[in-house]
Design an enzyme around this catalytic site. Structure first.
Site, PDB file in Angstrom:
ATOM      1  N   GLU A 175      -2.116  -4.601  -9.180  1.00  0.00           N
ATOM      2  CA  GLU A 175      -0.919  -5.424  -8.991  1.00  0.00           C
ATOM      3  C   GLU A 175      -1.312  -6.802  -8.472  1.00  0.00           C
ATOM      4  O   GLU A 175      -0.824  -7.828  -8.957  1.00  0.00           O
ATOM      5  CB  GLU A 175       0.026  -4.771  -7.990  1.00  0.00           C
ATOM      6  CG  GLU A 175       0.683  -3.514  -8.453  1.00  0.00           C
ATOM      7  CD  GLU A 175       1.491  -2.831  -7.361  1.00  0.00           C
ATOM      8  OE1 GLU A 175       2.180  -1.874  -7.690  1.00  0.00           O
ATOM      9  OE2 GLU A 175       1.437  -3.244  -6.183  1.00  0.00           O
ATOM     10  N   ALA A 215       0.842  -1.189   0.000  1.00  0.00           N
ATOM     11  CA  ALA A 215       0.000   0.000   0.000  1.00  0.00           C
ATOM     12  C   ALA A 215       0.880   1.242   0.000  1.00  0.00           C
ATOM     13  O   ALA A 215       1.953   1.254   0.607  1.00  0.00           O
ATOM     14  CB  ALA A 215      -0.907   0.004   1.229  1.00  0.00           C
TER      15      ALA A 215
END
Length: 160
Positions: free
Chosen positions: A105, A35
């Site tokens: 991703e 993140a």
């Protein structure tokens, strides 16, 4: 480094995939998915620990130059990495619900047998609530092993 029987079962298919990809030219050992909020904390710590063990890491903070298209660079990084690791933190769980870049991703990594989740400051139960597919993958947890031990196990996993 001692592995639990569950870790051996979970990581053996990843190791097999890593060995098959080892012969491809110009590959990084790992792609670190994380993140944005973790980039200077837990993700940087894991990156530094892996690199201190001679593991080459694709890490957006170092591999994406200013002014370059972020998604295209991530796509290249994914294609040129032997294995993907996903640092699962509370921040990542929030990001996955928002369908941002980390979600893209993760989707690419889930499509291959080259994915190891690293659960940090959260639980697999919380992960399964947000991403049942990722939560079904066995990986490593910093609740069970310090981050340095997790990095050591990952380094051994991707060693040529």
């Amino acid at each position: 480094m001692a592995y639990t029987p569950a870790e051996v079962r979970a990581l053996t298919p990843v190791r097999d995939s890593v060995e098959k990809r080892a012969l491809l030219p110009d590959l990084r050992d790992v792609f670190l998915c994380h993140a944005w909020d973790d980039r200077s904390g837990a993700a940087k710590e894991l990156h530094d620990l892996l690199e201190s063990r001679s593991v080459s890491v694709w890490f957006s903070e170092k591999d994406v130059a200013l002014g370059t298209p972020l998604l295209r660079e991530i796509d290249r990084g994914l294609a040129k990495s032997r294995v993907g690791i996903v640092l699962v933190t509370p921040a990542l769980l929030r990001r996955l619900q928002g369908e941002g870049i980390a979600d893209k991703e993760l989707s690419a990594l889930l499509a291959r047998d080259l994915l190891v989740p690293i659960v940090h400051d959260t639980t697999y139960e919380a992960l399964r609530e947000v991403s049942p597919l990722l939560g079904s993958r066995s990986g490593l947890s910093t609740a069970e092993n310090p981050m340095a031990d997790v990095a050591a196990k990952l380094a051994e996993l991707v060693a040529p």
